[in-house]
Design an enzyme around this catalytic site. Structure first.
Site, PDB file in Angstrom:
ATOM      1  N   LYS A 188       5.714   2.481   4.340  1.00  0.00           N
ATOM      2  CA  LYS A 188       5.869   3.470   3.325  1.00  0.00           C
ATOM      3  C   LYS A 188       6.253   2.855   1.975  1.00  0.00           C
ATOM      4  O   LYS A 188       6.033   3.462   0.931  1.00  0.00           O
ATOM      5  CB  LYS A 188       6.998   4.450   3.711  1.00  0.00           C
ATOM      6  CG  LYS A 188       6.801   5.206   4.953  1.00  0.00           C
ATOM      7  CD  LYS A 188       8.021   6.118   5.179  1.00  0.00           C
ATOM      8  CE  LYS A 188       7.965   6.775   6.534  1.00  0.00           C
ATOM      9  NZ  LYS A 188       9.207   7.514   6.823  1.00  0.00           N
ATOM     10  N   ASP A 241       5.047  -3.855  -1.042  1.00  0.00           N
ATOM     11  CA  ASP A 241       6.140  -3.671  -1.993  1.00  0.00           C
ATOM     12  C   ASP A 241       6.995  -4.923  -2.135  1.00  0.00           C
ATOM     13  O   ASP A 241       7.376  -5.295  -3.229  1.00  0.00           O
ATOM     14  CB  ASP A 241       7.011  -2.467  -1.615  1.00  0.00           C
ATOM     15  CG  ASP A 241       7.560  -2.550  -0.196  1.00  0.00           C
ATOM     16  OD1 ASP A 241       7.095  -3.400   0.593  1.00  0.00           O
ATOM     17  OD2 ASP A 241       8.461  -1.756   0.134  1.00  0.00           O
ATOM     18  N   ASP A 293       9.635 -10.437   2.141  1.00  0.00           N
ATOM     19  CA  ASP A 293      11.001 -10.895   2.426  1.00  0.00           C
ATOM     20  C   ASP A 293      10.920 -12.053   3.423  1.00  0.00           C
ATOM     21  O   ASP A 293      10.574 -13.169   3.043  1.00  0.00           O
ATOM     22  CB  ASP A 293      11.791  -9.699   2.975  1.00  0.00           C
ATOM     23  CG  ASP A 293      13.286  -9.912   2.939  1.00  0.00           C
ATOM     24  OD1 ASP A 293      13.738 -11.068   2.960  1.00  0.00           O
ATOM     25  OD2 ASP A 293      14.020  -8.918   2.898  1.00  0.00           O
ATOM     26  N   LYS A 352      10.581 -12.160  -2.519  1.00  0.00           N
ATOM     27  CA  LYS A 352      11.966 -12.604  -2.310  1.00  0.00           C
ATOM     28  C   LYS A 352      11.921 -13.850  -1.436  1.00  0.00           C
ATOM     29  O   LYS A 352      11.757 -13.781  -0.231  1.00  0.00           O
ATOM     30  CB  LYS A 352      12.778 -11.481  -1.657  1.00  0.00           C
ATOM     31  CG  LYS A 352      14.244 -11.794  -1.588  1.00  0.00           C
ATOM     32  CD  LYS A 352      15.146 -10.609  -1.370  1.00  0.00           C
ATOM     33  CE  LYS A 352      14.792  -9.755  -0.210  1.00  0.00           C
ATOM     34  NZ  LYS A 352      15.810  -8.766   0.126  1.00  0.00           N
ATOM     35  N   ARG A 378      14.135   5.911  -2.219  1.00  0.00           N
ATOM     36  CA  ARG A 378      12.745   5.586  -2.574  1.00  0.00           C
ATOM     37  C   ARG A 378      12.338   6.193  -3.914  1.00  0.00           C
ATOM     38  O   ARG A 378      11.498   5.657  -4.615  1.00  0.00           O
ATOM     39  CB  ARG A 378      11.778   6.096  -1.500  1.00  0.00           C
ATOM     40  CG  ARG A 378      11.846   5.364  -0.183  1.00  0.00           C
ATOM     41  CD  ARG A 378      10.709   5.832   0.728  1.00  0.00           C
ATOM     42  NE  ARG A 378      10.890   5.437   2.105  1.00  0.00           N
ATOM     43  CZ  ARG A 378      10.548   4.246   2.602  1.00  0.00           C
ATOM     44  NH1 ARG A 378      10.000   3.366   1.816  1.00  0.00           N
ATOM     45  NH2 ARG A 378      10.748   3.972   3.865  1.00  0.00           N
TER      46      ARG A 378
END
Length: 175
Positions: A42, A99, A102, A130, A164
């Site tokens: 999402k 998005d 990581d 990141k 969000r």
């Protein structure tokens, strides 16, 4: 549970500049060809919607939904595909739109699954890269913002399905 402290890390205006730049880069690379953008649900939904509007090349969109198991703030590396693509990708230019990268487990799992479907090309676009917690060797072809570490929310990124809808990206402290 104590409410976490949120500090603005990237403003809406800064995010908008980065999304515009990414849209220009993708438009340049696919100026004469169609590209299939694959949004990872999402978290990417706001970034994806803004990015698509910045691309001038011919675009087709589709979505996948993945679940990564682990604690609230860390991935275990076990990834389940909960929604697969509706569009075939064989012989097509495909860009995964994520998005945040990581640990890289989720993105690497998706990348390898899509690669088996024989796309003409397969690239990765991420708003946030990141690097401090990267556990697998995977890099984005298009990167909006590079950061070292920290737990962030807003602009589609959540903590326990909250935050969000925030227009900026915030650093979360106290989690």
């Amino acid at each position: 549970m104590e409410k976490p402290t949120l500090t603005v890390l990237y403003s809406k205006d800064y995010i908008t500049e980065q999304v515009k730049r990414l849209g220009e880069e993708i438009s340049r690379d696919y100026a004469q060809e169609e590209v299939l953008l694959v949004g990872v649900l999402k978290g990417s939904f706001l970034f994806f919607a803004d990015l698509v509007r910045e691309i001038t090349a011919q675009v087709v969109v589709d979505f996948v939904r993945l679940a990564s198991y682990g604690s609230d703030t860390q991935s275990s590396g076990i990834v389940e595909m909960r929604k697969d693509l509706e569009e075939p990708i064989k012989g097509r230019h495909v860009v995964i739109v994520e998005d945040i990268v990581d640990s890289g487990f989720t993105l690497q799992s998706l990348y390898n699954r899509l690669l088996l479907r024989d796309p003409k090309s397969l690239k990765i676009c991420t708003l946030i890269d990141k690097k401090a917690r990267r556990e697998v060797d995977i890099d984005a072809d298009y990167t909006g913002i590079t950061m070292e570490d920290g737990f962030i929310v807003g602009y589609g990124l959540d903590f326990d399905e909250k935050y969000r809808n925030l227009p900026d990206i915030y650093l979360v402290e106290g989690v």
